[in-house]
Design an enzyme around this catalytic site. Structure first.
Site, mmCIF file in Angstrom:
data_model
loop_
_atom_site.group_PDB
_atom_site.id
_atom_site.type_symbol
_atom_site.label_atom_id
_atom_site.label_comp_id
_atom_site.label_asym_id
_atom_site.label_seq_id
_atom_site.Cartn_x
_atom_site.Cartn_y
_atom_site.Cartn_z
ATOM 1 N N ASN A 10 -29.711 -2.978 13.273
ATOM 2 C CA ASN A 10 -28.901 -2.523 12.131
ATOM 3 C C ASN A 10 -27.469 -2.981 12.384
ATOM 4 O OD1 ASN A 10 -27.488 -1.195 10.166
ATOM 5 N ND2 ASN A 10 -27.919 0.875 10.917
ATOM 6 N N LYS A 12 -24.956 -2.764 10.539
ATOM 7 C CA LYS A 12 -23.957 -1.916 9.873
ATOM 8 C C LYS A 12 -22.944 -2.819 9.144
ATOM 9 C CE LYS A 12 -25.040 1.675 13.137
ATOM 10 N NZ LYS A 12 -24.668 2.887 13.829
ATOM 11 N N HIS A 102 -29.848 6.685 6.587
ATOM 12 C CA HIS A 102 -29.127 6.609 7.861
ATOM 13 C C HIS A 102 -28.087 7.736 7.914
ATOM 14 C CE1 HIS A 102 -26.585 5.171 11.110
ATOM 15 N NE2 HIS A 102 -27.620 4.438 11.489
ATOM 16 N N GLU A 104 -25.135 7.748 8.759
ATOM 17 C CA GLU A 104 -23.815 7.370 8.227
ATOM 18 C C GLU A 104 -23.803 7.438 6.705
ATOM 19 O OE1 GLU A 104 -23.633 3.739 10.479
ATOM 20 O OE2 GLU A 104 -23.489 4.962 12.296
ATOM 21 N N GLU A 174 -32.728 9.202 15.111
ATOM 22 C CA GLU A 174 -31.437 8.800 15.652
ATOM 23 C C GLU A 174 -30.537 10.026 15.786
ATOM 24 O OE1 GLU A 174 -30.664 4.346 14.752
ATOM 25 O OE2 GLU A 174 -29.853 5.529 13.115
ATOM 26 N N GLY A 180 -23.521 5.045 18.773
ATOM 27 C CA GLY A 180 -22.241 4.357 19.015
ATOM 28 C C GLY A 180 -21.366 5.056 20.041
ATOM 29 N N SER A 220 -27.476 4.137 20.909
ATOM 30 C CA SER A 220 -27.015 3.504 22.156
ATOM 31 C C SER A 220 -28.139 2.828 22.949
ATOM 32 C CB SER A 220 -26.267 4.512 23.037
ATOM 33 O OG SER A 220 -25.114 4.986 22.353
HETATM 34 P P1 13P Z 1 -25.857 2.220 18.203
HETATM 35 O O1 13P Z 1 -27.005 1.454 18.799
HETATM 36 O O2 13P Z 1 -24.612 1.412 18.068
HETATM 37 O O3 13P Z 1 -25.654 3.529 18.923
HETATM 38 O O4 13P Z 1 -26.285 2.594 16.695
HETATM 39 C C1 13P Z 1 -27.502 3.187 16.456
HETATM 40 C C2 13P Z 1 -27.747 3.197 14.987
HETATM 41 O O5 13P Z 1 -27.152 3.964 14.252
HETATM 42 C C3 13P Z 1 -28.718 2.223 14.445
HETATM 43 O O6 13P Z 1 -29.030 2.509 13.122
#
Ligand code: 13P
Length: 258
Positions: A10, A12, A102, A104, A174, A180, A220
């Site tokens: 992903n 983002k 997601h 976010e 997640e 992150g 992560s």
């Molecule tokens: P990270 O791998 O950067 O922690 O992000 C995970 C994520 O939100 C994937 O959709």
């Protein structure tokens, strides 16, 4: 029970379309250099909307076995919805996956379980695979109610979805506190929730369906921890953020080469 692992990147809101072309080409070449067998795992990239046409061109012209998809989808078919992108537009671009719900999007765009449910249905109706995301924040984790919280999200996301359609879905757990942050849920933490998700899916659709569905972990994930995470029985792959932005690192993740 053998489920083909799924490793999805992903991106983002990173990578313009030129960077996207480079990243996908490098990823394909790196996997080829390492003689990666695409039968061993499904490899998916999830770029921003503006990159999809370029990614399509690279994947098709180089006959890559990398699948791609979008990070979001509109619940509407077409019309006066400024800024939105429809399912048919994504299908036309060769997308086969869509990230739905997601954390976010839930947080910054107020997406409720009902919206996540609608987006899952729209994605399925268009013949694409929804990657249905769920996960708890830190406060919920600290209060110890994370399993209940996630199962409620699963109930909401799959409301009114048939067993036949559920089979076409992927779930991604997640934990928000691990996204992150460099803070990875331990493989046992991840297994606890992924196992509970599968039990819930079995309750909703029967064990046979639940055993066929893929449940991913995200938060992560990197080449150094992917192998151990994927060694747990109910974790069938990873949804990778930051570490999917570098071709060699994501290639290592796909190959589980820590
Ligand atoms: P990270 O791998 O950067 O922690 O992000 C995970 C994520 O939100 C994937 O959709």
């Amino acid at each position: 029970m053998s489920r083909t692992p799924l490793l999805a990147g992903n991106w983002k809101m990173n990578m313009d379309h030129l960077q996207a072309i480079k990243l996908v080409q490098e990823l394909g070449l790196d996997l080829e250099d390492h003689k990666f067998n695409y039968a061993d795992a499904d490899v998916v990239v999830l770029p921003p909307f503006t990159d999809l046409r370029s990614v399509q061109t690279v994947v098709e012209s180089d006959k890559m076995k990398i699948a791609y998809g979008a990070q979001d989808i509109s619940v509407h078919d077409n019309g006066a919805y400024t800024g939105e992108v429809s399912a048919s537009m994504l299908v036309k671009l060769g997308c086969t996956y869509v990230v739905v719900g997601h954390s976010e999007r839930r947080e910054y765009h107020c997406e409720s379980d009902a919206v996540v449910n609608e987006k899952t249905k729209v994605t399925l109706a268009a013949g694409m695979t929804p990657i249905v995301c769920c996960g708890e924040g830190l406060e919920i984790r600290q209060a110890g109610t994370h399993v209940d919280h996630v199962l409620k999200q699963i109930n909401g996301a799959f409301d009114g979805i048939s067993a036949e359609d559920a089979l076409k879905c992927v779930v991604a757990y997640e934990p928000i506190w691990a996204i992150g942050t460099g803070e990875v849920a331990t493989p046992d933490d991840a297994q606890e929730v992924c196992g509970a998700i599968r039990e819930k899916l079995a309750e909703l659709y029967g064990q046979e369906v639940a055993d066929k569905m893929r449940v991913l972990y995200g938060g992560s994930v990197k080449s150094s921890n992917v192998k151990e995470i994927l060694s747990r029985p109910d974790i069938d792959g990873a949804l990778v953020g930051g570490a999917s932005l570098k071709a060699d690192e994501f290639s290592r993740i796909v190959r589980q080469d820590g």
